[in-house]
Design a protein around this motif. Structure first.
Motif, PDB file in Angstrom:
ATOM      1  N   LEU A 177      38.980  49.726  42.632  1.00 36.87           N
ATOM      2  CA  LEU A 177      40.249  50.365  42.299  1.00 36.87           C
ATOM      3  C   LEU A 177      40.375  51.800  42.790  1.00 36.87           C
ATOM      4  N   PHE A 186      44.370  41.424  31.268  1.00 38.38           N
ATOM      5  CA  PHE A 186      44.448  42.794  31.794  1.00 38.38           C
ATOM      6  C   PHE A 186      43.649  42.904  33.096  1.00 38.38           C
ATOM      7  N   VAL A 187      42.378  42.471  33.008  1.00 40.45           N
ATOM      8  CA  VAL A 187      41.483  42.606  34.163  1.00 40.45           C
ATOM      9  C   VAL A 187      42.022  41.807  35.347  1.00 40.45           C
ATOM     10  N   GLY A 226      41.168  46.756  29.404  1.00 37.26           N
ATOM     11  CA  GLY A 226      40.947  45.309  29.319  1.00 37.26           C
ATOM     12  C   GLY A 226      39.477  44.985  29.097  1.00 37.26           C
ATOM     13  N   LEU A 230      44.011  50.782  32.943  1.00 38.15           N
ATOM     14  CA  LEU A 230      44.332  49.448  32.431  1.00 38.15           C
ATOM     15  C   LEU A 230      43.123  48.520  32.518  1.00 38.15           C
ATOM     16  N   LEU A 231      42.385  48.625  33.624  1.00 40.85           N
ATOM     17  CA  LEU A 231      41.212  47.766  33.798  1.00 40.85           C
ATOM     18  C   LEU A 231      40.174  48.057  32.726  1.00 40.85           C
ATOM     19  N   LEU A 233      52.851  44.515  32.076  1.00 40.56           N
ATOM     20  CA  LEU A 233      51.987  44.317  33.236  1.00 40.56           C
ATOM     21  C   LEU A 233      51.987  42.850  33.665  1.00 40.56           C
ATOM     22  N   VAL A 282      45.113  43.467  36.911  1.00 34.83           N
ATOM     23  CA  VAL A 282      44.815  44.682  37.662  1.00 34.83           C
ATOM     24  C   VAL A 282      44.105  44.354  38.974  1.00 34.83           C
ATOM     25  N   LEU A 283      43.175  43.387  38.915  1.00 35.58           N
ATOM     26  CA  LEU A 283      42.386  43.112  40.110  1.00 35.58           C
ATOM     27  C   LEU A 283      43.129  42.204  41.085  1.00 35.58           C
ATOM     28  N   ARG A 332      48.780  42.516  40.780  1.00 35.09           N
ATOM     29  CA  ARG A 332      49.352  43.729  40.210  1.00 35.09           C
ATOM     30  C   ARG A 332      50.871  43.662  40.144  1.00 35.09           C
ATOM     31  N   LEU A 383      55.459  45.159  36.450  1.00 35.14           N
ATOM     32  CA  LEU A 383      55.938  46.526  36.287  1.00 35.14           C
ATOM     33  C   LEU A 383      57.117  46.762  37.207  1.00 35.14           C
ATOM     34  N   TYR A 388      45.688  52.131  37.154  1.00 34.22           N
ATOM     35  CA  TYR A 388      45.060  50.822  37.169  1.00 34.22           C
ATOM     36  C   TYR A 388      43.634  50.901  36.634  1.00 34.22           C
TER      37      TYR A 388
END
Lengths: 298, 331
Positions: free
Chosen positions: A99, B308-309, A113, A109-110, B269, B312-313, B316, B273, A106
């Protein structure tokens, strides 16, 4: 002399000193956690929302070492940071390192999580009620200081936290490794151009910051009951501490952490209802007067 | 004000092309809007109305949050404070003062907006992750306040809140009557947010998201714009909380707790977004998951963390963003 203190402030001296000590202990945890956050933020440019969960993991690993392997407090002090720090290194390698080119958001957020996952897994495994962890025999008992009884373990927490904070500060400010770290915080590309493996340094820094949270967790285990929420309750206050101190200076986070702990303790004596919110109110005042934080660079 | 002419100084693509349409909805968005309205019309007959109402309350909350994160680029980690406090105030107004539901909802919205004035004024002094941490800390302060304050009822919350009579004569006691009120409030909020985003004010918001120093150099007081956007978002969050309180007849600490702030981030998310329909879809995913996976207990937290993970990964853009990307439309 005690009577004069009581006469001056209208509060029994043992209550005052007892709360001051509790404040110092809370301050010790604020200082260690905000220090780890600041070190990680300096190099990785992310706010590590997993920090609270990693603090909790530190305490749980200490409990597991005792319950499952029969290894006591001092082994936990050594092994728990290593184990949790190593788990942090894996998290950085597998997730966080992807990231760095993206918006800071981000990363936040990661790590949020990841924190939820860790907390949820521990809650499934161990339930929400706390597990007891006994104070090691060498540190149990209390000293009579004349004006108050001081449990030895509580004194030890303050001393140990100070030691770890100062050691971290010395490593960063006075060693060659620390110089690389500070240089990479300023200009990572330039440091890399000098042949220093910056990605590896980032990984190790994250591991070290996480290990510091785990040390705090081991210190906290005998004081608070070991439970999955112990980190998330603390970490929001630590964020406020970080905003107040500003993340620009290592020494700044240590001083702010201990100072706010003491302020919180004193508030418990004089105005108990406000003790839960006093740090947030201070944060608001600091934002009005010095938006960059007490020790931050604008 | 020459805002329209000034904004053209920003290269196209930064602010986005303006397409003609009704209230800023372009062709594909209009189709989606009609589909949404139809779904709102049939949903209470196909699903349990209370579940749909809960979903709509959270969707409205997520729309409010999306206005900030998606269009101004401000990450608030304390939106539960406005949502929960809106709920408490509406509950108090309906139960103790005996106000009608529409007035209770307005009271909730006003309190949310009022808190937004104070919190926004403090928080916009810092940017990026500091903004997130400050909003989070202020919201935690509100949480502790709600634990101690007498009118919130502490751990018990405010219970047995009457739904009352709309405008003083339409009883809201049946779930269907309440549903139409919730649906109307949601649609007004939803279209309102869209209208704001596509106003000249909204264009400046998006310019701030893309490049704040440049927007400042064009002569905009960006802090003022951020503050107004923040207040709008908080007011709408307060409305959402107020409606939820009236639906369930209860206002508790759950709605001001930090995990609620995290959940609204997750909804936005997951949905996408900065998409118009994303918050609705995201709210559907998160609320649906909580409803149907409730027996899994703490695993729901783990699954939420995993989402979430994964978001984000891997994706997005979120669900709506990915669909829009697939069909090359803006949704």
């Amino acid at each position: 002399m005690l009577e004069t203190i009581e006469g001056l402030i209208g509060v029994p001296a043992p209550l005052l000193f007892g709360q001051l000590l509790l404040g110092l202990i809370n301050g010790a945890f604020y200082a260690m956690l905000s220090l780890g956050l600041a070190v990680i933020f300096g190099l990785l440019n992310i706010i590590n929302f997993t920090h609270g969960a990693q603090f909790m993991m530190g305490a749980f690993v200490a409990w597991m070492l005792l319950a499952w392997a029969g290894l006591g407090y001092w082994w936990a002090m050594l092994l728990s940071p290593l184990i949790v720090g190593f788990s942090g290194i894996i998290l950085e390698k597998v997730f966080i390192s992807r990231l760095y080119k993206l918006d800071h958001l981000y990363g936040l957020l990661l790590t949020l999580g990841l924190g939820l996952i860790i907390e949820g897994v521990f809650r499934n495994e161990f339930g929400s009620s706390g597990l007891p962890y006994r104070i090691p025999a060498e540190l149990s008992g209390a000293w009579d200081l004349g004006f108050m009884f001081m449990p030895i373990y509580r004194g030890w927490v303050v001393v140990a936290a100070l030691f770890f904070c100062i050691a971290t500060w010395l490593i960063i400010e006075k060693t060659r490794l620390g110089a690389y770290l500070r240089a990479a915080t300023e200009r990572a590309e330039l440091v890399q151009a000098f042949g220093i493996n910056v990605p590896r340094m980032i990984t190790l820094t994250y591991g070290a910051g996480v290990a510091l949270a785990a040390v705090a967790g081991v210190l906290a285990a005998p004081i608070y009951s070991v439970n999955p929420q112990m980190g998330s309750n603390l970490i929001i206050v630590v964020f406020a501490v970080v905003v107040i101190g500003g993340m620009g200076s290592i020494l700044g986070s240590i001083v702010t952490g201990f100072g706010l702990g003491i302020v919180e303790g004193l508030t418990k004596v004089f105005w108990p209802e406000a003790s839960a919110t006093v740090i947030f109110v201070i944060m608001a005042i600091v934002l009005l007067a010095r938006p960059a934080g007490l020790f931050g660079k604008a | 004000m020459s805002s329209e002419t000034t904004i053209t100084a920003i290269p196209t693509g930064v602010v986005g092309k303006q397409s003609p349409g009704i209230w800023g909805f372009n062709g594909s968005q209009l189709i989606a809007l009609v589909l949404m309205l139809v779904a709102l019309g049939v949903a209470p007959f196909l699903l349990y109305p209370v579940f749909v109402m809960k979903l709509l309350c959270f969707a409205l909350f997520a729309c409010a949050f999306n206005l900030l994160i998606g269009y101004v680029g401000l990450m608030s980690f304390g939106h539960a404070a406005f949502f929960g406090m809106g709920g408490y105030v509406a509950g108090h107004a309906a139960k103790v003062w005996g106000l009608t539901p529409e007035l209770s909802i307005i009271a909730g919205g006003l309190v949310g907006a009022g808190m937004g004035v104070a919190f926004g004024w403090l928080a916009i002094r810092r940017q990026g992750i500091y903004f997130a941490m400050i909003t989070m800390a202020l919201a935690q302060m509100v949480y502790f306040f709600c634990v101690q304050a007498p009118f919130t009822g502490g751990e018990d919350g405010i219970q047995a809140i009457p739904r009352g009579k709309l405008f003083g004569f339409i009883s809201m006691d049946s779930d269907m009557a309440m549903y139409w009120l919730v649906a109307v409030v949601f649609v007004i909020g939803f279209v309102g947010v869209h209208r704001v985003i596509h106003s000249p004010f909204g264009q400046v918001m998006k310019a701030i998201r893309e490049n704040e120093p440049r927007t400042t150099s064009l002569g905009y007081r960006t802090d003022d714009y951020k503050l107004v956007a923040f207040i709008l978002s908080c007011g709408l969050a307060g409305v959402a909380g107020a409606v939820k309180t009236l639906v369930f007849g209860i206002a508790t600490l759950t709605d001001v707790h930090f995990s609620m702030s995290g959940e609204v981030v997750l909804m936005t998310l997951v949905g996408g977004l900065g998409t118009i329909f994303g918050p609705l879809i995201g709210a559907g995913v998160v609320v649906g998951m909580q409803n149907y996976l409730a027996e899994l207990g703490a695993w729901v937290t783990v699954i939420q963390g995993g989402i979430f993970v994964a978001c984000v990964l891997a994706f997005r853009r979120g669900i709506v963003g990915e669909i829009g990307n697939l069909f090359k439309v803006k949704l």
